[in-house]
Design a protein around this motif. Structure first.
Motif, PDB file in Angstrom:
ATOM      1  N   SER A 149       0.767  -1.380   0.046  1.00 24.64           N
ATOM      2  CA  SER A 149      -0.015  -0.207  -0.057  1.00 24.64           C
ATOM      3  C   SER A 149       0.909   1.085  -0.100  1.00 24.64           C
ATOM      4  CB  SER A 149      -0.965  -0.092   1.127  1.00 24.64           C
ATOM      5  OG  SER A 149      -0.428   0.545   2.351  1.00 24.64           O
ATOM      6  N   GLU A 150       2.087   0.943   0.270  1.00 24.32           N
ATOM      7  CA  GLU A 150       3.245   2.514   0.268  1.00 24.32           C
ATOM      8  C   GLU A 150       4.518   1.940  -0.253  1.00 24.32           C
ATOM      9  OE1 GLU A 150       3.022   4.345   3.891  1.00 24.32           O
ATOM     10  OE2 GLU A 150       2.843   2.603   4.848  1.00 24.32           O
ATOM     11  N   VAL A 151       5.430   2.930  -0.409  1.00 31.31           N
ATOM     12  CA  VAL A 151       6.641   2.350  -0.547  1.00 31.31           C
ATOM     13  C   VAL A 151       7.504   1.552   0.484  1.00 31.31           C
ATOM     14  CG1 VAL A 151       8.980   3.106  -1.105  1.00 31.31           C
ATOM     15  CG2 VAL A 151       7.168   4.330  -2.251  1.00 31.31           C
ATOM     16  N   VAL A 152       7.746   0.514   0.149  1.00 32.50           N
ATOM     17  CA  VAL A 152       8.523  -0.544   1.315  1.00 32.50           C
ATOM     18  C   VAL A 152       9.800  -0.091   1.689  1.00 32.50           C
ATOM     19  CG1 VAL A 152       8.970  -3.086   1.828  1.00 32.50           C
ATOM     20  CG2 VAL A 152       7.129  -2.673   0.454  1.00 32.50           C
ATOM     21  N   GLN A 153       9.868   0.168   3.040  1.00 38.79           N
ATOM     22  CA  GLN A 153      11.424   0.476   3.572  1.00 38.79           C
ATOM     23  C   GLN A 153      11.936  -0.780   4.136  1.00 38.79           C
ATOM     24  OE1 GLN A 153      11.846   3.164   2.752  1.00 38.79           O
ATOM     25  NE2 GLN A 153      10.269   4.548   2.385  1.00 38.79           N
ATOM     26  N   ALA A 154      13.121  -1.373   3.624  1.00 30.95           N
ATOM     27  CA  ALA A 154      13.824  -2.233   4.173  1.00 30.95           C
ATOM     28  C   ALA A 154      14.297  -1.901   5.788  1.00 30.95           C
ATOM     29  CB  ALA A 154      15.154  -2.666   3.160  1.00 30.95           C
ATOM     30  N   ILE A 155      14.577  -0.652   6.057  1.00 31.83           N
ATOM     31  CA  ILE A 155      14.968  -0.866   7.582  1.00 31.83           C
ATOM     32  C   ILE A 155      14.008  -1.023   8.407  1.00 31.83           C
ATOM     33  CG2 ILE A 155      14.524   1.715   7.433  1.00 31.83           C
ATOM     34  CD1 ILE A 155      17.127   2.141   9.141  1.00 31.83           C
ATOM     35  N   HIS A 156      12.750  -0.637   8.005  1.00 30.72           N
ATOM     36  CA  HIS A 156      11.436  -0.766   8.879  1.00 30.72           C
ATOM     37  C   HIS A 156      11.154  -2.199   8.770  1.00 30.72           C
ATOM     38  CE1 HIS A 156       9.866   3.431   7.839  1.00 30.72           C
ATOM     39  NE2 HIS A 156      10.954   3.543   8.460  1.00 30.72           N
ATOM     40  N   MET A 157      11.391  -2.919   7.850  1.00 34.56           N
ATOM     41  CA  MET A 157      11.219  -4.462   7.951  1.00 34.56           C
ATOM     42  C   MET A 157      12.563  -5.335   8.690  1.00 34.56           C
ATOM     43  SD  MET A 157       8.735  -4.860   6.135  1.00 34.56           S
ATOM     44  CE  MET A 157       8.278  -2.971   7.072  1.00 34.56           C
ATOM     45  N   SER A 158      13.613  -4.790   8.478  1.00 30.07           N
ATOM     46  CA  SER A 158      14.553  -5.537   9.263  1.00 30.07           C
ATOM     47  C   SER A 158      14.427  -5.043  10.771  1.00 30.07           C
ATOM     48  CB  SER A 158      15.861  -5.004   8.919  1.00 30.07           C
ATOM     49  OG  SER A 158      16.195  -3.617   9.006  1.00 30.07           O
ATOM     50  N   THR A 159      14.240  -3.987  11.237  1.00 30.79           N
ATOM     51  CA  THR A 159      13.950  -3.610  12.530  1.00 30.79           C
ATOM     52  C   THR A 159      12.807  -4.482  13.298  1.00 30.79           C
ATOM     53  OG1 THR A 159      12.757  -1.555  11.679  1.00 30.79           O
ATOM     54  CG2 THR A 159      15.118  -1.561  12.625  1.00 30.79           C
ATOM     55  N   PHE A 160      11.763  -4.496  12.462  1.00 24.93           N
ATOM     56  CA  PHE A 160      10.442  -5.341  12.723  1.00 24.93           C
ATOM     57  C   PHE A 160      10.917  -6.707  13.046  1.00 24.93           C
ATOM     58  CE2 PHE A 160       6.549  -7.915  12.359  1.00 24.93           C
ATOM     59  CZ  PHE A 160       5.857  -6.913  13.068  1.00 24.93           C
ATOM     60  N   GLU A 161      11.524  -7.236  12.147  1.00 24.00           N
ATOM     61  CA  GLU A 161      11.932  -8.731  12.126  1.00 24.00           C
ATOM     62  C   GLU A 161      12.839  -8.989  13.365  1.00 24.00           C
ATOM     63  OE1 GLU A 161      14.443 -10.598   9.118  1.00 24.00           O
ATOM     64  OE2 GLU A 161      12.434 -11.505   8.391  1.00 24.00           O
ATOM     65  N   ARG A 162      13.972  -8.067  13.487  1.00 22.99           N
ATOM     66  CA  ARG A 162      14.862  -8.131  14.430  1.00 22.99           C
ATOM     67  C   ARG A 162      14.230  -8.138  15.990  1.00 22.99           C
ATOM     68  NH1 ARG A 162      18.001  -5.036  12.714  1.00 22.99           N
ATOM     69  NH2 ARG A 162      17.532  -3.078  13.720  1.00 22.99           N
ATOM     70  N   ARG A 163      13.150  -7.092  16.144  1.00 17.93           N
ATOM     71  CA  ARG A 163      12.572  -6.921  17.360  1.00 17.93           C
ATOM     72  C   ARG A 163      11.547  -8.268  17.581  1.00 17.93           C
ATOM     73  NH1 ARG A 163       8.601  -2.470  20.137  1.00 17.93           N
ATOM     74  NH2 ARG A 163       8.659  -3.541  22.461  1.00 17.93           N
ATOM     75  N   PHE A 164      10.901  -8.658  16.555  1.00 21.35           N
ATOM     76  CA  PHE A 164       9.963  -9.499  16.974  1.00 21.35           C
ATOM     77  C   PHE A 164      10.379 -11.201  16.768  1.00 21.35           C
ATOM     78  CE2 PHE A 164       7.475  -5.767  16.349  1.00 21.35           C
ATOM     79  CZ  PHE A 164       6.919  -5.556  17.692  1.00 21.35           C
ATOM     80  N   SER A 165      11.766 -11.319  16.498  1.00 21.45           N
ATOM     81  CA  SER A 165      11.964 -12.648  16.229  1.00 21.45           C
ATOM     82  C   SER A 165      12.164 -13.292  17.690  1.00 21.45           C
ATOM     83  CB  SER A 165      13.659 -12.607  15.386  1.00 21.45           C
ATOM     84  OG  SER A 165      14.445 -11.937  16.359  1.00 21.45           O
TER      85      SER A 165
END
Length: 625
Positions: free
Chosen positions: A301-317
């Protein structure tokens, strides 16, 4: 499992799900966190009652129903009931939390007039004055509160008749309002075949399993929430858990707890949603959380930001979330919802390119990640099986590998047109322009943003998302709350605010006679929201130096704004064109520096105390000690 495309229409797909999995249905958590549940058989029966009521009120097939109601279980029943009765629902997010319906009716009326809607479905529990106000709008021939529609009809049709049996793939199902993020609101007409084809492609790509469970907080009035979540789950017969979007904004971790509690496997969100949850969910609220059931997290739905994905994955892993479950996607309402999908169980593809070559020459040349001018763009995958994708230059000719072009799409999910006077732009071969810019590298699509939002600085073209990613990571800027936009010099020269009009003098040939609003160099404006207690002057200085370091030139203006100032679409995307309009109208006003705020409050307090003193003297008279 039966593929959705094997059904003749959406109600038929629901009937199949109700027969095959009668215990499945939709869970809905409202704004207070209270859960309600409706099974697919119950939904089929309730929607049939709605269809009875609509036919009882009159009108005809093809009538357009403006649904200005909350996106809850009643919304779903009315939407499906309208499909059964061959009316065209027009889902709408026209009311905002805390805003009385009476203040929204004018906007609702304008949208209804633009889209030719002659029905209006009202929210429940409106007072008589609000209903009377709605009835005063002349273009609506039929007005009904949603709770009235849900009551049993005096003349119900026999459900065994399957009133939807004659609805065909090429019949229009509903009108999807575009987000309004890039221009005036439009209504996209989508057929049953458009929807069934797209959700079939999505399901095949996701390798839908019998035990899959969908979880989402996305608004049902948007294409990603309505088609990508609700109709996708309904057509594949999957259990679905929905969370009111306002609940997510208040308590973002409840999205994750819904995945935990319902063993959710498929759950999409916008890039904003992932980033918001990362920054707002508190550690103390996540104790015991288990996300190990989650197998695909779509980001779109909007431009995908890799840094947001990596921080989300790192935190909730830390809470059992598996690696490589985040799948970037790209789509638009004019192609139903989805165009491309990233590969499953693969790391994100981040393409580092030279910013200067991109902005100066329109070429996505590779660059070392640590280079000064490097910018990372996230792949959104490859086209779905039924979708054809092509990039073209300004003359309409296909461009080569790593050359920026405009995206064109063709396939069975492409809309038949808009529900008003605007032209969809279909060519003779069925291709439509998306209005988005991007490039292809090794078969993958990389999206840079909207063509209408690209900023012409004369020698270079700046794509806002590449700057917003960097600026959004600055301490003090609220998550997902920064907008970079251009203002043409002629527009700035004619602005109502003297300070804005003077900015136009910074560029050559700024006169209205020599510049059209569509061409020529633009002013680069940055608007960022911040919270109380932030040193706004210091933040402004940091933003200025960040832009100057990246582009070699500072922005022409920086606006530091209070929270919830930037205008957004119903999906939460920042409306850049509206930011520009507000800026030119001197209504995008910056937050005052902290000392100015303190001084203003002090002066206000002195005034209050002075008035209190007068009041006290008036009561007790002047006294002497």
């Amino acid at each position: 499992m039966q593929a959705p495309i094997d059904n003749a229409n959406i109600p038929a797909a629901l009937a199949h799900a109700a027969q095959q999995w009668p215990e499945r249905g939709v869970h809905f958590y409202d704004d207070a966190g209270i859960k309600n549940f409706i099974t697919y058989p119950q939904l089929l029966a309730t929607a049939s009652r709605v269809a009875d009521r609509l036919e009882e009120m009159g009108g005809a097939p093809g009538d357009r129903l403006l649904m200005a109601i909350p996106g809850d279980l009643n919304f779903i029943s009315v939407f499906i009931g309208a499909l059964m009765a061959r009316r065209l629902p027009v889902p709408l997010s026209a009311t905002r939390e805390g805003v009385p319906f009476s203040q929204s009716i004018e906007s609702i009326s304008r949208i209804g007039q633009r889209l030719g809607a002659n029905w209006l479905i009202l929210p429940p529990d409106l007072d008589s004055a609000a209903v009377a106000l709605a009835e005063s709008e002349d273009q609506f021939e039929h007005i009904a509160p949603v709770d009235w529609l849900l009551k049993a009809s005096k003349h119900p049709q026999d459900e065994s008749q399957q009133r939807w049996a004659d609805i065909q793939h090429n019949d229009v199902a509903y009108i999807q309002c575009t987000s309004g993020a890039t221009g005036p609101l439009k209504g996209v007409m989508l057929t049953h075949g458009n929807i069934l084809s797209n959700v079939t492609d999505i399901g095949n790509h996701l390798k839908v399993q019998p035990d899959d469970v969908g979880v989402s907080w996305l608004p049902l009035a948007g294409d990603m929430g309505l088609v990508g979540v609700l109709l996708f789950s309904l057509c594949w017969g999957l259990p679905l858990v929905l969370i009111d979007p306002s609940r997510f904004l208040k308590v973002p971790q409840e999205w994750l707890w819904a995945i935990h509690n319902h063993q959710g496997t498929l759950s999409p969100a916008s890039d904003f949603g992932f980033h918001y949850c990362t920054r707002r969910a508190r550690r103390s609220d996540l104790e015991g959380l288990d996300l190990s059931s989650w197998r695909v997290a779509m980001n779109g739905s909007e431009v995908v930001q890799a840094i947001h994905m990596s921080t989300f994955e790192r935190r909730f892993s830390k809470h059992g979330m598996r690696q490589n479950i985040i799948v970037p996607v790209y789509g638009l309402a004019e192609a139903t919802v989805a165009v491309t999908f990233g590969a499953l169980d693969n790391p994100l593809k981040l393409d580092h390119i030279d910013r200067n070559k991109l902005e100066l020459h329109g070429v996505a040349a590779t660059s070392p990640p640590d280079a000064h001018n490097a910018v990372g763009i996230t792949s959104v995958g490859t086209p779905l099986p039924s979708v054809n994708l092509e990039l073209r230059d300004m003359q309409g000719k296909p461009v080569g590998e790593r050359t920026v072009g405009e995206l064109f799409v063709q396939g069975p999910s492409v809309s038949v047109g808009y529900g008003h006077d605007d032209q969809l732009g279909l060519d003779a071969d069925g291709w439509i322009t998306t209005g988005d810019l991007g490039y292809i590298a090794d078969g993958d699509l990389y999206v840079l943003g909207r063509r209408s939002e690209a900023i012409n600085l004369g020698s270079r073209t700046v794509h806002p998302a590449t700057l917003e990613t960097v600026l959004g990571g600055i301490d003090g800027v609220r998550p997902g709350a920064v907008a970079v936009f251009g203002v043409h010099t002629a527009a700035a020269a004619a602005a109502k605010h003297d300070a804005i009009s003077r900015l136009a003098q910074q560029l050559p040939n700024q006169s209205a006679s020599s510049q059209s609003l569509e061409h020529g160099p633009e002013l680069l404006i940055v608007a960022a929201e911040t919270s109380e207690g932030i040193d706004t002057e210091r933040l402004r200085e940091i933003i200025l130096h960040a832009v100057e370091r990246l582009l070699g030139t500072p922005p022409h203006d920086i606006r530091i704004l209070p929270p919830r100032t930037l205008p957004r679409s119903q999906s939460g995307r920042i409306r850049h064109f509206k930011c520009r309009a507000l800026y030119l109208d001197a209504r995008l006003e910056p937050r005052k520096p902290r000392q100015q705020t303190i001084n203003a409050l002090t002066e206000r307090a002195r005034g209050v105390f002075a008035q209190l003193g007068k009041g006290i003297r008036g009561i007790f008279g002047n006294t002497k000690s």
